[in-house]
Scaffold this motif. Structure first.
Motif, PDB file in Angstrom:
ATOM      1  N   UNK A 158      -2.540  -9.300 -14.839  1.00 25.34           N
ATOM      2  CA  UNK A 158      -3.461  -8.386 -14.156  1.00 25.34           C
ATOM      3  C   UNK A 158      -4.895  -8.869 -14.312  1.00 25.34           C
ATOM      4  N   UNK A 159      -5.546  -9.041 -13.186  1.00 24.64           N
ATOM      5  CA  UNK A 159      -6.904  -9.617 -13.178  1.00 24.64           C
ATOM      6  C   UNK A 159      -7.947  -8.643 -12.663  1.00 24.64           C
ATOM      7  N   UNK A 160      -7.562  -7.746 -11.775  1.00 19.57           N
ATOM      8  CA  UNK A 160      -8.544  -6.896 -11.102  1.00 19.57           C
ATOM      9  C   UNK A 160      -7.985  -5.486 -10.986  1.00 19.57           C
ATOM     10  N   UNK A 161      -8.654  -4.532 -11.618  1.00 22.19           N
ATOM     11  CA  UNK A 161      -8.256  -3.121 -11.561  1.00 22.19           C
ATOM     12  C   UNK A 161      -9.499  -2.297 -11.261  1.00 22.19           C
ATOM     13  N   UNK A 162      -9.346  -1.316 -10.389  1.00 20.81           N
ATOM     14  CA  UNK A 162     -10.488  -0.450 -10.102  1.00 20.81           C
ATOM     15  C   UNK A 162     -10.010   0.922  -9.650  1.00 20.81           C
ATOM     16  N   UNK A 163     -10.733   1.952 -10.106  1.00 20.48           N
ATOM     17  CA  UNK A 163     -10.530   3.312  -9.617  1.00 20.48           C
ATOM     18  C   UNK A 163     -11.522   3.557  -8.488  1.00 20.48           C
ATOM     19  N   UNK A 217      -0.322  -7.607  -5.345  1.00 22.57           N
ATOM     20  CA  UNK A 217      -1.417  -6.669  -5.099  1.00 22.57           C
ATOM     21  C   UNK A 217      -0.839  -5.316  -4.714  1.00 22.57           C
ATOM     22  N   UNK A 218      -1.403  -4.249  -5.284  1.00 26.02           N
ATOM     23  CA  UNK A 218      -0.937  -2.893  -5.013  1.00 26.02           C
ATOM     24  C   UNK A 218      -2.131  -1.968  -4.834  1.00 26.02           C
ATOM     25  N   UNK A 219      -2.148  -1.260  -3.706  1.00 26.08           N
ATOM     26  CA  UNK A 219      -3.073  -0.155  -3.484  1.00 26.08           C
ATOM     27  C   UNK A 219      -2.268   1.128  -3.582  1.00 26.08           C
ATOM     28  N   UNK A 220      -2.703   2.028  -4.461  1.00 23.48           N
ATOM     29  CA  UNK A 220      -1.930   3.243  -4.702  1.00 23.48           C
ATOM     30  C   UNK A 220      -2.821   4.478  -4.581  1.00 23.48           C
ATOM     31  N   UNK A 221      -2.412   5.402  -3.710  1.00 23.10           N
ATOM     32  CA  UNK A 221      -3.088   6.681  -3.538  1.00 23.10           C
ATOM     33  C   UNK A 221      -2.228   7.765  -4.211  1.00 23.10           C
ATOM     34  N   UNK A 267       0.864  -1.172   0.000  1.00 22.71           N
ATOM     35  CA  UNK A 267       0.000   0.000   0.000  1.00 22.71           C
ATOM     36  C   UNK A 267       0.901   1.222   0.000  1.00 22.71           C
ATOM     37  N   UNK A 268       0.891   1.936  -1.113  1.00 17.48           N
ATOM     38  CA  UNK A 268       1.695   3.147  -1.249  1.00 17.48           C
ATOM     39  C   UNK A 268       0.745   4.335  -1.217  1.00 17.48           C
ATOM     40  N   UNK A 269       0.723   5.020  -0.089  1.00 12.15           N
ATOM     41  CA  UNK A 269      -0.245   6.087   0.162  1.00 12.15           C
ATOM     42  C   UNK A 269       0.444   7.438   0.059  1.00 12.15           C
ATOM     43  N   UNK A 270       0.241   8.113  -1.055  1.00  9.90           N
ATOM     44  CA  UNK A 270       0.732   9.481  -1.243  1.00  9.90           C
ATOM     45  C   UNK A 270      -0.428  10.473  -1.217  1.00  9.90           C
ATOM     46  N   UNK A 275      -6.453   1.844  -7.598  1.00 11.60           N
ATOM     47  CA  UNK A 275      -5.991   3.228  -7.633  1.00 11.60           C
ATOM     48  C   UNK A 275      -7.043   4.084  -6.938  1.00 11.60           C
ATOM     49  N   UNK A 276      -6.653   4.703  -5.835  1.00  7.40           N
ATOM     50  CA  UNK A 276      -7.591   5.484  -5.040  1.00  7.40           C
ATOM     51  C   UNK A 276      -7.560   6.931  -5.523  1.00  7.40           C
ATOM     52  N   UNK A 277      -8.106   7.110  -6.707  1.00  7.47           N
ATOM     53  CA  UNK A 277      -8.129   8.398  -7.361  1.00  7.47           C
ATOM     54  C   UNK A 277      -8.740   8.227  -8.739  1.00  7.47           C
ATOM     55  N   UNK A 278      -8.461   9.138  -9.618  1.00  7.03           N
ATOM     56  CA  UNK A 278      -9.010   9.077 -10.970  1.00  7.03           C
ATOM     57  C   UNK A 278      -7.887   8.851 -11.973  1.00  7.03           C
ATOM     58  N   UNK A 279      -8.277   8.528 -13.209  1.00 13.55           N
ATOM     59  CA  UNK A 279      -7.292   8.310 -14.272  1.00 13.55           C
ATOM     60  C   UNK A 279      -7.972   8.460 -15.618  1.00 13.55           C
ATOM     61  N   UNK A 280      -7.243   8.977 -16.601  1.00 17.48           N
ATOM     62  CA  UNK A 280      -7.758   9.052 -17.958  1.00 17.48           C
ATOM     63  C   UNK A 280      -7.777   7.666 -18.591  1.00 17.48           C
ATOM     64  N   UNK A 281      -8.697   7.470 -19.499  1.00 15.06           N
ATOM     65  CA  UNK A 281      -8.877   6.152 -20.103  1.00 15.06           C
ATOM     66  C   UNK A 281      -7.627   5.694 -20.851  1.00 15.06           C
TER      67      UNK A 281
END
Length: 728
Positions: A688-693, A635-639, A597-600, A670-676
């Motif tokens: 990679x099996x599971x991705x979510x914003x 597994x990676x959680x990224x803020x 978990x990398x929380x910035x 990804x605990x934020x937004x992202x462009x398509x």
């Protein structure tokens, strides 16, 4: 010919019990693929299910999960959108809700993202037998009548026993009238979690009185409130006594000031543990409060205002609440006097297994020693913002609690930087399983092997006569406060810089090591933390992670999960001298590391153009993520870092490119937004099996017209992700 016996020969009842003990989702899925019998047994024993597909595909849910009782719908994609709305699915909401009920007829526990009241209006009638409900909403509250979000729940779920609103944004004035309007539901509630992190002020005194007066059978209560006497509706003596009177059966109670729920961390060098204001909580009220809650097993009082001379009240807590196992206190001063060999104050809470102390101004090393002597069953010990403690006291506490202590958190303590914290924990290096430290690098180059010094005393010589905690003798002993006040005026003389006699008497010398983690004296330290499985780190923005192995964490062979929180203001900072943050240094030292978990999220900067000579957030993200490709993470959680001026937490182009190089990733959140088009970079990750914003912060962005949050954009990416073949 001898007959062979296989696992299939076991009775189905035994196999079902075995399957029911398996909690890992992938292991259960693998079991279901063995044969039809295993599939049937696995499905019949699966009680919990988290749906992660797209909401538009809910009509395709199979009927084989009929035994599920705990259903989580809060993480369906697109995240944060109304579950039963035209944008989420083309089907009629009523038909879709009926489809869910037929697929999961036995649901008694439901978690759902309720962006509007319409979601519960459709779902609540489907499961009238619901006992536990958790509502999630990070978006702003819609313009609706007070309490409209809770009316469908109260009308259709009369047997509700647990309501969790800890991640649900609403107004505090919404809840009390609804609770009072449905007295039968209020009396059936045994758990109420109102510890909502997005609150700015929390529940006021009259609202707490109304809630506890209606929910008299509560056993677990979590409340966000205000203890600051400068605000209208603050919590003081009257509210505490009312809680004990209205809810005498409480076994779990959390009362947190809203300022304690903030993720922001103060600089220990700039903050005084004594606040400018005292809480309006008297010692007499605390004594009556503790005396009225005899069944307490877990207590949290994080008041963020001074509570002085609380030692006597804590002695009453230990006497009157014999079942107490978990205790967290914030801004409590005078918790123990540490005078002579007689235990007092918090040290008399001898049944504690978990203790957290936050911002106690007068807690010293001798206080830590007294706590370790009295609370000898501690498994977890957390300390935050205590300026009076040093590595000496922590080391001695670790010596005394060596047999039990496996979870330690040291943060915000002025005298305990990274190196000092790790030196202090040498006695339990071979036992500790969970650890948090602050990555503050003060003179780590000058570390000496024999620099750890602890206190000299012998537990065999302590007077046990002063440790009586029987409730019959306690109130006679302290019928008045005279003796307690006299004891507080004595001077502490028990201080020495010799070795820990307790450790020596047990045959261990913690000055040197022999390779087993704490040593017997062959002249060299062993830097292996063999049982450490979870590591949490706080680090200021602009600092490097690379000194971590050099200060004592150079070998963690079984470390599986790491959480790194980067915090600070990038604005005004120049470009770091080094090119990367230091994630690469984790590769060889921690070979089993699979989850990060990398929380910035509390790193603040310029999302758009930065002033001359400074870096915008995209370059800071590049600095943080360089080297992550070398880690074999599953597994990676990224803020992502944020720009508060425009309320933007968005994945940048450099970050998307660096994350796409993590070839071993299976889950990425990804605990934020992202462009398509940035998300499409992630399709290069083969496994990679599971991705979510997830915009799980307040306030979550409302602009659905942005390409970063458009429903169609998320759906197209998920479709492309699901079309790829996954080997396992």
């Amino acid at each position: 010919m001898a007959l062979t016996t296989t696992i299939n020969d076991l009775p189905d009842v035994i196999l079902s019990n075995i399957f029911a003990l398996i909690s890992d989702t992938r292991a259960r899925n693998s079991l279901s693929l063995v044969c039809w019998k295993f599939r049937s047994l696995e499905r019949s024993t699966r009680c919990s299910l988290v749906l992660r597909g797209n909401a538009r595909d809910l009509s395709l849910i199979p009927r084989c999960f009929g035994s599920v009782t705990d259903l989580d719908l809060s993480l369906l994609s697109p995240w944060g959108h109304a579950l039963l709305s035209p944008s989420a699915s083309s089907l009629d909401p009523e038909l879709l809700a009926c489809r869910l009920r037929s697929a999961f007829p036995k649901v008694t526990s439901l978690t759902v993202y309720a962006r509007s009241a319409s979601t519960l209006q459709v779902l609540a009638p489907q499961w009238p037998g619901l006992r536990h409900v958790k509502l999630v909403r990070w978006h702003q509250r819609p313009q609706s009548p007070a309490g409209a979000d809770f009316v469908p729940l109260m009308e259709h779920c009369q047997r509700l026993t647990s309501l969790d609103l800890s991640e649900f944004y609403y107004w505090t004035e919404d809840l009390p009238p609804i609770i009072q309007a449905y007295p039968n539901v209020a009396k059936s509630l045994t758990k109420l979690d109102l510890l909502t992190t997005s609150f700015s002020e929390g529940f006021k005194d009259h609202e707490i009185l109304a809630i506890t007066g209606a929910c008299t059978n509560l056993k677990q209560l979590f409340l966000a409130c205000m203890f600051d006497p400068r605000y209208i509706g603050f919590v003081g003596d009257e509210v505490l006594l009312a809680i004990a009177l209205n809810c005498p059966n409480l076994n779990v109670l959390h009362l947190n000031d809203t300022s304690s729920l903030s993720n922001a961390r103060e600089d220990p060098n700039d903050v005084d543990a004594h606040t400018t204001e005292d809480a309006r909580i008297s010692r007499a009220a605390l004594i009556d409060f503790f005396s009225g809650l005899r069944f307490l097993e877990e207590l949290v009082l994080d008041v963020c205002k001074n509570v002085r001379d609380c030692g006597l009240a804590l002695e009453v807590l230990g006497s009157r609440c014999p079942r107490l196992r978990v205790l967290k206190l914030g801004h409590f001063h005078g918790m123990c006097l540490a005078i002579g060999s007689q235990l007092d104050g918090i040290a008399l809470c001898q049944g504690l297994e978990s203790l957290s102390i936050k911002n106690s101004a007068d807690l010293t090393d001798m206080g830590l020693i007294e706590i370790a002597r009295g609370c000898c069953r501690l498994v977890k010990f957390h300390v935050h913002g205590c300026k009076g403690i040093t590595a000496k006291g922590m080391s001695t506490l670790a010596c005394l609690l060596r047999r039990t202590l496996i979870d330690v958190r040291i943060s915000g303590c002025e005298n305990l930087d990274a190196a000092a914290s790790l030196r202090a924990l040498e006695p339990i290096r071979d036992r500790i399983q969970r650890l948090h430290i602050d990555c503050i690098w003060n003179d780590f180059e000058n570390l000496e092997e024999g620099s750890m010094v602890v206190h000299n005393f012998d537990l065999n010589e302590l007077d046990d006569g002063g440790v009586s905690t029987s409730s019959e003798n306690f109130m006679e002993l302290y019928a008045n406060d005279t003796e307690y006040e006299q004891r507080s005026k004595k001077k502490c003389k028990h201080w020495s810089d010799a070795d820990c006699s307790y450790a020596q008497s047990n045959g261990h010398s913690y000055g040197t090591g022999n390779g087993n983690g704490y040593g017997y004296g062959n002249g060299s330290w062993c830097k292996s933390w063999d049982k450490l499985k979870y590591l949490s780190l706080w680090i200021g923005v602009g600092e490097l992670l690379t000194p971590l192995p050099m200060v004592g964490l150079e070998g963690c062979p079984n470390l599986e999960e790491i959480q790194i929180k980067v915090e600070g203001d990038c604005r005004g900072r120049h470009k770091p001298k080094e090119q990367e943050f230091g994630l690469r240094c984790l590769k060889q030292r921690y070979p089993q590391l699979s989850k990060m978990k990398l929380d910035c999220g509390d790193t603040i900067g310029f999302a758009l153009t930065a002033p001359s000579g400074q870096m915008d957030l995209s370059l800071w993200e590049r600095f943080f993520l360089l080297g992550i490709r070398d880690l074999r993470l599953d597994e990676l959680d990224y803020w992502p870092p944020q720009d508060r001026d425009v309320n933007q937490r968005s994945l940048s182009l450099p970050a998307a490119g660096l994350l796409a190089e993590c070839r071993s990733l299976r889950k990425l959140f990804i605990h934020g937004t992202a462009n398509e088009h940035f998300l499409n970079f992630l399709l290069r990750i083969d496994n990679l099996r599971d991705v979510q914003l997830r915009e799980d912060y307040y306030p979550a962005p409302e602009n659905d017209m942005s390409t970063e949050m458009r429903v169609d954009s998320c759906s197209r990416f998920e479709d492309a992700l699901n079309r790829r073949p996954i080997l396992d």
